[in-house]
Design an enzyme around this catalytic site. Structure first.
Site, mmCIF file in Angstrom:
data_model
loop_
_atom_site.group_PDB
_atom_site.id
_atom_site.type_symbol
_atom_site.label_atom_id
_atom_site.label_comp_id
_atom_site.label_asym_id
_atom_site.label_seq_id
_atom_site.Cartn_x
_atom_site.Cartn_y
_atom_site.Cartn_z
ATOM 1 N N SER A 150 -9.730 -0.544 7.251
ATOM 2 C CA SER A 150 -9.166 -0.356 5.907
ATOM 3 C C SER A 150 -8.474 -1.564 5.298
ATOM 4 O O SER A 150 -8.123 -1.537 4.130
ATOM 5 C CB SER A 150 -8.181 0.830 5.919
ATOM 6 O OG SER A 150 -8.905 2.031 5.915
ATOM 7 N N SER B 88 -9.652 1.717 2.987
ATOM 8 C CA SER B 88 -8.780 2.475 2.109
ATOM 9 C C SER B 88 -7.742 1.620 1.381
ATOM 10 O O SER B 88 -7.185 2.069 0.394
ATOM 11 C CB SER B 88 -8.047 3.552 2.918
ATOM 12 O OG SER B 88 -7.193 2.949 3.887
ATOM 13 N N LYS C 271 0.847 -1.197 0.000
ATOM 14 C CA LYS C 271 0.000 0.000 0.000
ATOM 15 C C LYS C 271 0.882 1.245 0.000
ATOM 16 O O LYS C 271 1.924 1.277 0.667
ATOM 17 C CB LYS C 271 -0.893 -0.034 1.246
ATOM 18 C CG LYS C 271 -1.970 1.039 1.291
ATOM 19 C CD LYS C 271 -2.837 0.880 2.553
ATOM 20 C CE LYS C 271 -3.934 1.907 2.633
ATOM 21 N NZ LYS C 271 -4.768 1.745 3.847
#
Lengths: 99, 488, 482
Positions: free
Chosen positions: B178, B154, B79
Site C-alpha cells: 500500500s 491504499s 494517511k
C-alpha cells in the site's frame, strides 16, 4: 468447497454483519471465487513446518519489552466517551442487554 | 522551480538561509491544496488552522535555535489511518467519520518533535483495504499523471499528494504493497520498512503482523531523512525492535560496485505488462553498467504468496475490525431494536462493501472446520516463504523487480473484479509476508507516459543497502525528475 | 417384567476459576486496577481498544501467573503465547478477548483437599492469563444498558481443573484451597464480593462406577462459595431427576439464580459460538527462562499446606484447628503473630478460632479491620493464665477490645476487672448472699447440693463477675457447713 448462501449467512452472523439479498448473492459469487483461489495453497507441502516461526522475535521480549507494573494516569472520561453520548454522561450507552 | 517542486533537503536549505519562512511555505502549500485538491481529491481533512499555528511555532523554535532538524518547517500530509490527536482520523470509512483520537500515533509525535508541519489527512482505501483508493467512503483520489486513472492504493492520497506537490512528503502505511504500489503509480519514492523498524502505535490496524508505516517522498534522499525521524523503538509497540538504527543519510552513496543483485524470473514473466518488464530490465542494465552483479534467480514459492497473504491478512483484519460495534467509538445505527441489532446494523451501515467482503473472508478462514485448511496452512506457508527469501539473501544483497504487473489503470476499471485486484499484489505481498524492507523508485514510463516503479527488496533491517542502491539508480537516471503536468 | 434396581448416580464436576491478579496496573496498559471509582475513569485508549492502540503486557501479571502455577504444582511452559478469542458483547471493547489457547503459561498441576474420605488430589489442567471485561449496568427505566470499562483489562488467571470433583462439598473445599494458596502467595486478594474470584462450574452425572462421562452443563460466574455449593447441589439433583424420568441432558450454559435457588438455561439465540482463536499478532510469543522460574520459586512464601503441618508439629494444634487457621492468609498471619507473642499457643488458637471468628461474623468485619494488633489476644491469654481475670471477664474484655481497640491490660485496669481474691471482701459478699437467699440455703442444708450453684451465681453477680469463683465456692461451703 462450494460457498452457499447458508454459509455466507452463518459467517455473516459470526462476523455480526447484516447483508441484504443483493449483497448476499454477490458475496456468494465473489467469495466462492476467492476461496477457490485460496484453495491453491492446498497443493503446497507444509508437513513438518512450524506455523509460529514468523511471530517469534529474535529479541528477549520478556525481560526487554514487557511493561513494569506502574500505574499511570488514566484519561479524562469526556475524552473517551462516544461523541454521541449526552453531555454529562458517565457511561457508554447501549440498547438494554437482556441476560 | 516552484516551491512545491522542491525536496525536503532543498526547502531545509531555503529555511535555514532565511530565504523563506515556515509560515510562508505553509501558506503556499495550503493555497496550492485549496486550488488543486478539488480536482485531485487527495485530502480528507485539511488542517489549515493547526498548520499555520504549527508553522509559527516551528519558525520561532528555528529562530531560537532550539530546533535543528532537516524536517523542521517542512509541510507534509499523513494517511488518514494514522492517529492524530484532536484531528479526525477516519480510515476513509463512514465507520470512523466521527472519530477524533485523543492521542497521537508514535510516528506523528516523532514528526512533530522534528518540527514537521501537518497540512492534513490523506485519502486512502477504506481501512487500507484496496489498491486503488476507490473504496474510500469519501472521495476518489485521481492520479496526477492522468486524472482519469487511479493513484493506486491504499495510500493513494499520500502518493498523489506528493506527486502533485500538495505535500512535500507524506506518510503512508503498507500491509501488502500500500505504499509501494501507489508510489509506483504516481512516480514517487515509497518505502516499506522492515516489520518492527517503525512503531505501529496509532496506526489503525488492518493486518497487524504485516502493517508498517513508511514515507512517500520525491527522492531517495528525502526518504532517508523521513525514515531517520520515524524509525526506532517504541515501548508502546511490543513488535517494535529495540536494535539501534543507523543514520540512513549515511547510505546515500552513489556506488553499487560489487553489489549482488538477484532478479527473480517469477517477477518478470508474461504476467507483467511489457513496458514494465522492459523498464525493470533496463534498470538491471543500469545496475550492471555501474558495476553491480545482477543474476537471474528463482523463487518458486511465488505462486503461493497471494493466497498466503490474503488468508493471514484477512483473518487478522476480521478480528481487528471486531471492535467497531458502535459502542465506544465510530458509527452508531439509529433506532436499534436491541443490542444485536445495534451491533449488526452499526457494522453493516458503517462498513463499505470491500471491507465487509474481507471481514467475511477472514471470518471464514478462521471458522471451525476451515481453520486448519486455510489459516494454519497459510501460517506454515508464511514460514516457507520467509525461509525462501532469507535463503536468497544469503547470496544476494538485494532483490529487484517490478512493484506491480500494471501501471495505473482507469477509475472503475477493476473495482468489480476482486480476485484480479488481489492477484496484482503478487510482487508486493511477499515482502510483507517475510517482514522485509522494500522501496519503490521511478524507473520509467509506459506507452501512455504513466510512471513505472522499480522495487528493491532488502534483508531484514538492512534499509541501508536498499537506500544505497536506490540512491545510486536515482543519481544515474532522470526518471525521478519528471513531474505530472496537471495542465497548470 | 424385569425388576429394575434404583440406579445410583455420581456427579463429575470440573471448575474454571477466574482470579483477578493483584497487580497495581492493568494487564495491557498503565490504568489502575483499584476497585470502584467513578464509572469509566480508570480507562484509557488502550483498555478501550481504540483504533491504533496496542497492548503492552504487564511483566508482573506473567510473574504472578507463574507463581500461581508453581504453588499448584504446575509445569511452567518455556514457550508461551497469547491468542485472541472472538465474541461480541458490549463489555468487551475489542470484540475479542486476549487470552491463551493452545500454549497456556502453566499446565498439569494439582492441589490437595480434605474430604470425608481423607485427602484427595484435584488435578489442574492449565492456568492461563487473560484480560477481564467491563461491567454492564441496567437502567431502572428506559431501554438502555450502560457500560463501565473500569474493570476492563484487569489481569486474570483462569485455573481449569480436571473433572476430579465429585460433590458440592469437594468443590467448596477445592475453591477454599485455591483461594488460600493465591492469597498466601500474594497474587490475588480473592475478594469474591468484588468479583476478583469467580467460578464457572461444569457438571455431569453418570451411573455410579461408570467410566463414561455424561453430557455436561455449565454454570457461569458464580461469585460466592455458597452459590457454588448450592448451584452444584441443585444441578446434580436436576440432572439425576431428568435422567430418571427418561430425559436427556443437553449441553448448555445455565444461569444460577441464587435468590430463587434454581438455574435456567441462558438464551441461545446467538449461541452459534465460534471463538476462532488465533495467535495475537500484537504480542510476540514469550520465552520463559528457567532462571526466572527459579527466582519466582524462591520468592514463594510458605504455602498453606506446609504452614498447617507446622502448626501441628510446632504448636501441637489438632489437624482441624490447623486447617481452619491456615484457610486464609489474613487469619493465618494474624494467628501467627499472636502465637509468637504467647507461651500458650493452644489457648491463643482457641480464642482466635472461637470468639474472634464469631465476633467478626457478628460484626461483619474483615480481619484487616480488627482495631488491635495480634499481640493483644496473646496478652489476654496471659492475663487469664496468671489468674488476673477469669474466663467470663476475659470474654467481656475481648468484646471491649473490638469496640475500643484498647490493650486488654488497660481495659482490665480502667474498669477494675481484676479477679477479686481478697478473702475479707469476698467473705462479706458471701455472708450477704446467704442472708438474702434463705430458701436456697435451706435447700442446700436439706441436701440439695446443687443449690450452691445458684448461690455462687448470686455472689458473682454481686461482684459484677469479678470474683474468683473458686474462692467463692470454698467460702460458701465453709460458711454453710460451718
Amino acid at each position: 468447497m462450494t460457498i452457499t448462501k447458508e454459509i455466507i449467512e452463518y459467517i455473516a452472523m459470526l462476523a455480526r454483519l447484516q447483508l441484504d439479498e443483493n449483497e448476499k448473492n454477490s458475496m456468494v459469487a465473489d467469495i466462492s471465487k476467492i476461496i477457490s483461489y485460496f484453495d491453491k495453497l492446498k497443493e503446497l507441502d507444509t508437513s513438518n513446518i512450524d506455523a509460529m516461526e514468523f511471530l517469534v522475535m529474535d529479541e528477549d521480549v520478556f525481560e526487554g519489552a514487557l511493561r513494569d507494573d506502574i500505574v499511570g494516569k488514566s484519561y479524562d472520561r469526556e475524552d473517551l466517551l462516544h461523541p454521541e453520548e449526552e453531555e454529562g454522561s458517565e457511561y457508554f450507552t447501549v440498547p438494554r442487554v437482556v441476560e | 522551480m516552484k516551491l512545491h517542486e522542491y525536496t525536503i533537503s532543498q526547502l531545509h536549505d531555503l529555511i535555514s538561509k532565511r530565504e523563506i519562512s515556515v509560515p510562508e511555505l505553509t501558506r503556499y502549500m495550503l493555497d496550492r491544496i485549496e486550488s488543486l485538491d478539488s480536482k485531485l481529491e487527495c485530502y480528507i481533512t485539511v488542517t489549515e488552522k493547526q498548520a499555520m499555528e504549527q508553522a509559527e511555532k516551528v519558525q520561532k523554535m528555528i529562530d531560537d535555535g532550539t530546533l535543528n532538524s532537516p524536517l523542521a518547517g517542512i509541510p507534509m500530509g499523513i494517511k488518514d489511518n494514522i492517529c492524530t490527536r484532536g484531528i479526525p482520523t477516519t480510515c476513509a470509512s463512514k465507520m470512523l467519520s466521527n472519530f477524533v483520537p485523543p492521542y497521537d500515533a508514535h510516528v506523528v509525535k516523532k514528526l512533530y518533535d522534528n518540527g514537521a508541519v501537518l497540512l492534513g489527512k490523506l485519502n486512502m482505501d477504506e481501512f487500507a483495504m484496496g489498491s486503488s483508493t476507490e473504496s474510500s467512503h469519501f472521495k476518489k483520489t485521481k492520479n496526477p499523471w492522468d486524472t482519469e486513472r487511479v493513484p493506486g492504493g491504499s495510500s493513494g492520497g499520500s502518493a498523489a499528494a506528493v506527486a502533485a506537490g500538495e505535500a512535500i512528503y507524506a506518510l503512508g502505511s503498507d500491509t501488502g504493497g500500500s505504499i509501494r504500489q501507489p508510489a509506483s503509480f504516481c512516480g514517487c519514492v515509497g518505502l516499506k520498512p522492515t516489520y518492527g523498524l517503525v512503531s505501529r502505535f496509532g496506526l489503525v490496524a488492518y493486518a497487524s503482523s504485516f502493517d508498517q508505516i513508511g514515507p512517500l517522498t520525491k527522492t531517495v534522499t528525502d526518504c532517508a531523512l523521513v525514515l531517520n525521524a520515524i524509525a526506532g523503538h517504541d515501548p508502546m509497540d511490543l513488535t517494535s525492535s529495540r536494535r539501534q538504527h543507523p543514520d540512513y543519510t549515511k547510505a546515500l552513496i552513489n556506488d553499487v560496485k560489487g553489489m549482488k543483485i538477484g532478479v527473480p524470473r517469477e517477477f518478470i514473466d508474461d504476467s507483467v505488462q511489457k513496458d514494465i518488464r522492459d523498464a525493470v530490465l533496463n534498470a538491471v542494465k543500469v545496475f550492471s553498467d555501474l558495476g553491480a552483479r545482477c543474476e537471474e534467480i528463482s523463487i518458486p514459492i511465488m505462486e503461493y504468496v497471494v493466497p498466503t497473504y490474503y488468508i493471514i491478512a484477512l483473518a487478522e483484519a476480521s478480528f481487528n475490525l471486531a471492535r467497531y460495534d458502535g459502542v465506544k467509538f465510530g458509527y452508531r445505527a439509529a433506532n436499534p431494536k436491541d443490542m444485536l441489532d445495534f451491533c449488526m446494523r452499526s457494522r453493516s451501515e458503517g462498513f463499505g462493501t470491500e471491507v465487509k467482503r474481507r471481514i467475511l473472508l477472514g471470518t471464514y478462514v478462521l471458522s471451525s472446520g476451515y481453520y486448519d485448511a486455510y489459516y494454519k496452512k497459510a501460517l506454515k506457508a508464511r514460514t516457507i516463504i520467509t525461509r525462501e527469501f532469507n535463503k536468497a539473501f544469503e547470496e544476494y544483497d538485494i532483490i529487484i523487480g517490478p512493484v506491480s504487473p500494471t501501471t495505473a489503470y482507469r477509475i472503475g476499471e477493476k473495482i468489480n473484479d476482486p480476485v484480479q485486484m488481489y492477484m496484482e499484489d503478487i510482487f508486493t505481498v511477499p515482502v510483507n509476508i517475510a517482514g522485509l524492507p522494500a522501496i519503490s523508485i521511478p524507473c520509467g514510463f509506459d506507452s501512455k507516459s504513466l510512471p513505472i516503479g522499480l522495487q528493491i527488496i532488502g534483508k531484514r533491517f538492512d534499509e541501508t543497502t536498499i537506500i544505497r542502491a536506490a540512491y545510486t539508480f536515482e543519481q544515474n537516471t532522470d526518471f525521478h525528475k519528471a513531474r505530472p503536468s496537471l495542465n497548470e | 417384567m424385569i425388576e429394575v434396581k434404583p440406579m445410583e448416580y455420581e456427579a463429575v464436576i470440573g471448575l474454571e476459576v477466574h482470579a483477578e491478579l493483584s497487580t497495581k496496573s492493568k494487564i495491557f496498559c498503565s490504568c489502575t486496577t483499584e476497585f470502584g471509582g467513578q464509572p469509566n475513569t480508570h480507562c484509557c485508549p488502550i483498555c478501550l481498544g481504540m483504533p491504533g492502540t496496542l497492548p503492552v503486557l504487564n511483566k508482573k501479571a506473567v510473574e504472578y501467573a507463574i507463581k500461581a502455577g508453581l504453588a499448584t504444582n504446575c509445569t511452567i511452559s518455556l514457550f508461551t503465547k497469547q491468542d485472541r478469542k472472538n465474541y461480541f458483547y458490549p463489555d468487551l471493547p475489542k470484540g475479542y478477548q486476549i487470552s491463551q489457547y493452545d500454549l497456556p503459561l502453566c499446565k498439569d498441576g494439582y492441589v490437595e483437599i480434605e474430604t470425608e474420605n481423607g485427602k484427595k488430589k484435584i488435578r489442574i489442567n492449565r492456568i492461563h492469563i487473560e484480560e477481564d471485561a467491563g461491567k454492564l449496568v441496567h437502567s431502572e427505566y428506559g431501554n438502555y444498558s450502560f457500560v463501565d470499562y473500569n474493570r476492563t483489562g484487569v489481569p486474570l488467571i483462569e485455573i481449569v481443573s480436571e473433572p476430579d470433583i465429585s460433590s458440592a462439598a469437594e468443590a467448596k473445599a477445592y475453591l477454599e484451597k485455591l483461594k488460600a494458596i493465591l492469597q498466601f502467595i500474594g497474587v490475588s486478594d480473592c475478594k469474591m464480593e468484588e468479583g476478583s474470584l469467580r467460578a464457572d462450574v461444569n457438571i455431569s452425572v453418570r451411573p455410579k462406577g461408570s467410566k463414561q462421562l455424561g453430557e455436561r452443563t455449565e454454570m457461569k460466574n458464580l461469585n460466592s462459595f455458597r452459590a457454588v455449593y448450592r448451584a452444584i447441589e441443585a444441578e446434580v439433583a436436576r440432572q439425576i431427576e431428568v435422567i430418571k424420568s427418561g430425559g436427556v441432558i443437553h449441553r448448555e450454559t445455565r444461569r444460577w439464580d441464587d435468590a430463587k435457588g434454581e438455574s435456567y438455561p441462558m438464551r441461545s439465540k446467538e449461541d452459534a459460538q465460534d471463538y476462532r482463536y488465533f495467535p495475537e499478532p500484537d504480542l510476540p510469543p514469550l520465552i520463559i527462562k528457567k532462571e526466572l522460574i527459579e527466582r519466582l520459586k524462591n520468592e514463594l512464601p510458605e504455602l498453606p499446606d506446609a504452614r498447617k503441618q507446622r502448626y501441628i508439629s510446632e504448636y501441637g494444634l489438632p489437624e482441624y484447628d490447623a486447617g481452619v487457621l491456615t484457610s486464609s492468609k489474613e487469619l493465618s498471619d494474624f494467628f501467627e503473630e499472636a502465637a509468637k507473642a504467647s507461651t500458650n499457643v493452644k489457648a491463643v488458637s482457641n480464642w482466635v478460632m472461637g470468639d474472634m471468628l464469631r465476633i467478626l461474623r457478628e460484626k461483619n468485619m474483615e480481619i484487616a479491620e480488627i482495631p488491635f494488633p495480634p499481640a493483644y489476644p496473646a496478652k489476654l491469654v496471659a492475663l487469664i493464665d496468671k489468674g488476673v481475670i477469669n474466663g467470663p471477664t476475659a470474654k467481656k474484655v475481648f468484646e471491649e477490645m473490638f469496640d475500643t481497640g484498647k490493650d486488654p491490660e488497660t481495659i482490665v485496669k480502667e474498669q477494675g476487672l481484676e479477679v477479686l481474691n481478697d478473702e475479707s471482701v469476698l467473705l462479706e459478699v458471701v455472708e450477704r448472699v446467704i442472708q438474702e437467699n434463705p430458701n436456697s440455703v435451706a435447700d442446700y442444708k436439706k441436701g440439695k447440693k446443687k443449690a450452691i450453684g445458684f448461690l455462687v451465681g448470686q455472689a458473682m453477680k454481686a461482684t459484677k463477675g469479678k470474683a474468683n469463683p473458686q474462692l467463692i465456692n470454698e467460702l460458701l461451703i465453709k460458711k454453710l457447713e460451718g
